[in-house]
Design a protein around this motif. Structure first.
Motif, PDB file in Angstrom:
ATOM      1  N   GLN A 258      15.359  31.727  65.694  1.00  0.00           N
ATOM      2  CA  GLN A 258      16.313  32.812  65.913  1.00  0.00           C
ATOM      3  C   GLN A 258      15.701  33.738  66.968  1.00  0.00           C
ATOM      4  O   GLN A 258      15.082  34.734  66.660  1.00  0.00           O
ATOM      5  N   GLN A 259      15.868  33.329  68.216  1.00  0.00           N
ATOM      6  CA  GLN A 259      15.245  33.998  69.366  1.00  0.00           C
ATOM      7  C   GLN A 259      13.733  34.102  69.184  1.00  0.00           C
ATOM      8  O   GLN A 259      13.034  33.109  69.222  1.00  0.00           O
ATOM      9  N   ALA A 260      13.213  35.319  68.953  1.00  0.00           N
ATOM     10  CA  ALA A 260      11.770  35.507  68.874  1.00  0.00           C
ATOM     11  C   ALA A 260      11.240  35.466  67.446  1.00  0.00           C
ATOM     12  O   ALA A 260      10.086  35.812  67.201  1.00  0.00           O
ATOM     13  N   ASP A 261      12.068  35.051  66.497  1.00  0.00           N
ATOM     14  CA  ASP A 261      11.642  34.892  65.107  1.00  0.00           C
ATOM     15  C   ASP A 261      11.851  33.443  64.696  1.00  0.00           C
ATOM     16  O   ASP A 261      12.916  32.866  64.937  1.00  0.00           O
ATOM     17  N   VAL A 262      10.842  32.853  64.074  1.00  0.00           N
ATOM     18  CA  VAL A 262      10.878  31.433  63.718  1.00  0.00           C
ATOM     19  C   VAL A 262      10.413  31.260  62.278  1.00  0.00           C
ATOM     20  O   VAL A 262       9.423  31.852  61.854  1.00  0.00           O
ATOM     21  N   THR A 263      11.150  30.417  61.532  1.00  0.00           N
ATOM     22  CA  THR A 263      10.751  30.094  60.158  1.00  0.00           C
ATOM     23  C   THR A 263      10.346  28.634  60.094  1.00  0.00           C
ATOM     24  O   THR A 263      11.096  27.755  60.522  1.00  0.00           O
TER      25      THR A 263
ATOM     26  N   VAL B  75      16.049  23.605  64.341  1.00  0.00           N
ATOM     27  CA  VAL B  75      17.326  24.232  64.007  1.00  0.00           C
ATOM     28  C   VAL B  75      17.474  25.527  64.798  1.00  0.00           C
ATOM     29  O   VAL B  75      16.570  26.373  64.788  1.00  0.00           O
ATOM     30  N   GLY B  76      18.594  25.688  65.493  1.00  0.00           N
ATOM     31  CA  GLY B  76      18.827  26.924  66.245  1.00  0.00           C
ATOM     32  C   GLY B  76      19.858  26.707  67.329  1.00  0.00           C
ATOM     33  O   GLY B  76      20.587  25.710  67.321  1.00  0.00           O
ATOM     34  N   SER B  77      19.949  27.642  68.266  1.00  0.00           N
ATOM     35  CA  SER B  77      20.919  27.508  69.360  1.00  0.00           C
ATOM     36  C   SER B  77      20.548  26.311  70.227  1.00  0.00           C
ATOM     37  O   SER B  77      19.385  25.887  70.278  1.00  0.00           O
ATOM     38  N   LYS B  78      21.525  25.767  70.908  1.00  0.00           N
ATOM     39  CA  LYS B  78      21.302  24.592  71.752  1.00  0.00           C
ATOM     40  C   LYS B  78      20.202  24.845  72.777  1.00  0.00           C
ATOM     41  O   LYS B  78      19.335  23.995  73.015  1.00  0.00           O
ATOM     42  N   GLU B  79      20.212  26.036  73.364  1.00  0.00           N
ATOM     43  CA  GLU B  79      19.239  26.381  74.395  1.00  0.00           C
ATOM     44  C   GLU B  79      17.820  26.480  73.831  1.00  0.00           C
ATOM     45  O   GLU B  79      16.867  25.942  74.405  1.00  0.00           O
ATOM     46  N   SER B  80      17.678  27.150  72.686  1.00  0.00           N
ATOM     47  CA  SER B  80      16.336  27.364  72.129  1.00  0.00           C
ATOM     48  C   SER B  80      15.705  26.067  71.642  1.00  0.00           C
ATOM     49  O   SER B  80      14.525  25.802  71.908  1.00  0.00           O
ATOM     50  N   VAL B  81      16.468  25.232  70.932  1.00  0.00           N
ATOM     51  CA  VAL B  81      15.875  23.989  70.431  1.00  0.00           C
ATOM     52  C   VAL B  81      15.580  23.025  71.575  1.00  0.00           C
ATOM     53  O   VAL B  81      14.617  22.245  71.508  1.00  0.00           O
ATOM     54  N   ALA B  82      16.379  23.071  72.637  1.00  0.00           N
ATOM     55  CA  ALA B  82      16.118  22.222  73.809  1.00  0.00           C
ATOM     56  C   ALA B  82      14.794  22.614  74.467  1.00  0.00           C
ATOM     57  O   ALA B  82      14.012  21.749  74.885  1.00  0.00           O
ATOM     58  N   GLU B  83      14.541  23.918  74.542  1.00  0.00           N
ATOM     59  CA  GLU B  83      13.281  24.411  75.115  1.00  0.00           C
ATOM     60  C   GLU B  83      12.089  23.920  74.299  1.00  0.00           C
ATOM     61  O   GLU B  83      11.075  23.469  74.851  1.00  0.00           O
ATOM     62  N   ILE B  84      12.186  24.024  72.998  1.00  0.00           N
ATOM     63  CA  ILE B  84      11.071  23.623  72.135  1.00  0.00           C
ATOM     64  C   ILE B  84      10.896  22.105  72.156  1.00  0.00           C
ATOM     65  O   ILE B  84       9.776  21.600  72.288  1.00  0.00           O
TER      66      ILE B  84
END
Length: 263
Positions: A138-143, A220-229
């Motif tokens: 979730q942007q700059a927070d990750v679980t 799990v997350g937005s398309k952009e964030s999970v693609a980056e990771i």
């Protein structure tokens, strides 16, 4: 103890009197189990085992089985409200082996009594549902949620700390609203630096996966964030992707949604 070691322990146990193995489907979404019919299946299954042992005319064995069944009923009563989709219990007559686990994945109801445990189903489950993590961004927070057979074993939360330029324990990180010029400035910095930040996160996640002995992670997350990771992780460590913003949901709801979506 890892699931693989638990299975090894179970398979290695031999008891001349008997080892009880129970697989119980408690999935309320499975048609005829919607009203707790699994309790009837449990009662009938245990009754059938007793009848089988009675037919052998071995009083010591029958006494041991009855004693175990009493313990089983008490154990299930304790976990009754936790029941999700399945339950497995393996116990030896000599008391040296007792393993019980509520599952978030379904099993086929079965009852077994013999000198060794019946492990086929749990071995198949280990293959289908390996020990993995859910990485919820979730942007700059990750679980980071560690799971085994669909059960949450541990949760760790990260947050990006602007001052230290590092992913740190969520509780130790300064919250975005308290940083610099506040939320707008943090958002601007995030957009400018997310590629570098997520590259750093990928390194930390792979270290966590290795140290915990996991098979990999679901992102799990937005398309952009999970693609980056994903782009910065080894393909063997990415088991699947769910492009939904689930970060605000409780951990168990995230787990349910990921399993329902991918598995």
């Amino acid at each position: 103890m890892s699931l693989a070691k638990i299975i090894e322990e179970i398979k290695g146990k031999h008891d001349n009197t008997g080892v009880l193995t129970i697989h119980l489907n408690t999935d309320a979404s499975a048609g005829n189990l919607s009203n707790g019919e699994w309790k009837i299946h449990l009662k009938n299954g245990l009754k059938e085992l007793k009848e089988e042992v009675k037919a052998k005319d071995n009083q010591a064995e029958l006494k041991a089985l009855k004693k175990l069944q009493d313990k089983v009923e008490k154990e299930i009563a304790v976990h009754q409200r936790e029941m999700r989709k399945g339950f497995i219990l393996v116990a030896s007559a000599d008391g040296e082996l007792w393993r019980a686990r509520v599952l978030q994945v379904p099993v086929t109801t079965s009852f077994h009594w013999g000198e060794t445990a019946e492990t086929r189903q749990i071995e198949e489950l280990e293959q289908r549902f390996p020990e993995t993590a859910l990485v919820v961004v979730q942007q700059a927070d990750v679980t980071f949620i560690e799971t085994s057979l669909g059960i949450i074993r541990d949760t760790k939360k990260y947050s990006w700390d602007v001052d230290s330029e590092n992913w740190v324990d969520y509780e130790e990180a300064a919250q975005p609203l308290a940083r610099g010029g506040g939320k707008d400035e943090f958002q601007h910095r995030f957009e400018e630096n997310q590629h570098r930040w997520y590259k750093s996160l990928a390194v930390q996640l792979e270290k966590e996966i290795k140290e915990r002995g996991l098979e990999g992670a679901y992102l799990v997350g937005s398309k952009e964030s999970v693609a980056e990771i994903e782009a910065n992780m080894s393909p063997k460590n990415v088991k699947g992707i769910v492009t939904k913003n689930l970060g605000s949901k409780p951990d168990h709801e995230i787990l349910n949604e990921v399993f329902d979506t991918l598995i």
